[in-house]
Design a protein around this motif. Structure first.
Motif, PDB file in Angstrom:
ATOM      1  N   ILE A 155       0.840  -1.205   0.000  1.00 18.06           N
ATOM      2  CA  ILE A 155       0.000   0.000   0.000  1.00 18.06           C
ATOM      3  C   ILE A 155       0.873   1.252   0.000  1.00 18.06           C
ATOM      4  CG2 ILE A 155      -1.638   1.319   1.400  1.00 18.06           C
ATOM      5  CD1 ILE A 155      -2.893  -1.392   2.190  1.00 18.06           C
ATOM      6  N   LEU A 156       1.948   1.242   0.796  1.00 20.28           N
ATOM      7  CA  LEU A 156       2.871   2.382   0.822  1.00 20.28           C
ATOM      8  C   LEU A 156       3.500   2.611  -0.550  1.00 20.28           C
ATOM      9  CD1 LEU A 156       4.504   4.547   2.405  1.00 20.28           C
ATOM     10  CD2 LEU A 156       6.196   2.751   2.792  1.00 20.28           C
ATOM     11  N   GLY A 157       3.901   1.527  -1.216  1.00 21.04           N
ATOM     12  CA  GLY A 157       4.493   1.654  -2.544  1.00 21.04           C
ATOM     13  C   GLY A 157       3.535   2.251  -3.558  1.00 21.04           C
ATOM     14  N   PHE A 158       2.288   1.780  -3.544  1.00 21.49           N
ATOM     15  CA  PHE A 158       1.305   2.340  -4.467  1.00 21.49           C
ATOM     16  C   PHE A 158       0.985   3.789  -4.129  1.00 21.49           C
ATOM     17  CE2 PHE A 158       0.474  -2.043  -5.719  1.00 21.49           C
ATOM     18  CZ  PHE A 158       0.278  -1.879  -7.079  1.00 21.49           C
ATOM     19  N   PHE A 159       0.985   4.120  -2.845  1.00 19.64           N
ATOM     20  CA  PHE A 159       0.759   5.507  -2.445  1.00 19.64           C
ATOM     21  C   PHE A 159       1.885   6.412  -2.946  1.00 19.64           C
ATOM     22  CE2 PHE A 159       1.297   8.936   0.695  1.00 19.64           C
ATOM     23  CZ  PHE A 159       0.074   9.576   0.540  1.00 19.64           C
ATOM     24  N   LEU A 160       3.132   5.928  -2.870  1.00 18.37           N
ATOM     25  CA  LEU A 160       4.269   6.719  -3.350  1.00 18.37           C
ATOM     26  C   LEU A 160       4.266   6.873  -4.871  1.00 18.37           C
ATOM     27  CD1 LEU A 160       7.155   5.388  -1.092  1.00 18.37           C
ATOM     28  CD2 LEU A 160       6.066   7.623  -0.992  1.00 18.37           C
TER      29      LEU A 160
END
Length: 76
Positions: free
Chosen positions: A24-29
């Protein structure tokens, strides 16, 4: 109470939870505003969107596999 044998233990769920948070963090970034026909946004080519965020997602997906395949050592 009976001792039940579940497919996943506490460690498996922790690893899977951490990996989902990384994905989720990767997609948010990777997200953000893009370029339009009238304006160009140079931020779409930033190092964070092209290198770091996909790397974090990849690590998250690998950690999901580790979390699924991890088998705790028997306490006996």
């Amino acid at each position: 109470m009976e001792n039940k044998n579940f497919a996943f233990g506490k460690t498996n769920f922790i690893l899977i939870g951490v990996s989902i948070a990384l994905i989720i963090l990767g997609f948010f970034l990777m997200g953000g505003s893009g370029s339009t026909e009238s304006t160009f946004n140079p931020d779409i080519f930033s190092k964070t969107r092209i290198v770091i965020a996909p790397g974090i997602c990849f690590i998250g997906f690998l950690l999901v596999i580790v979390g699924i395949l991890y088998k705790a050592k028997d306490k006996e």
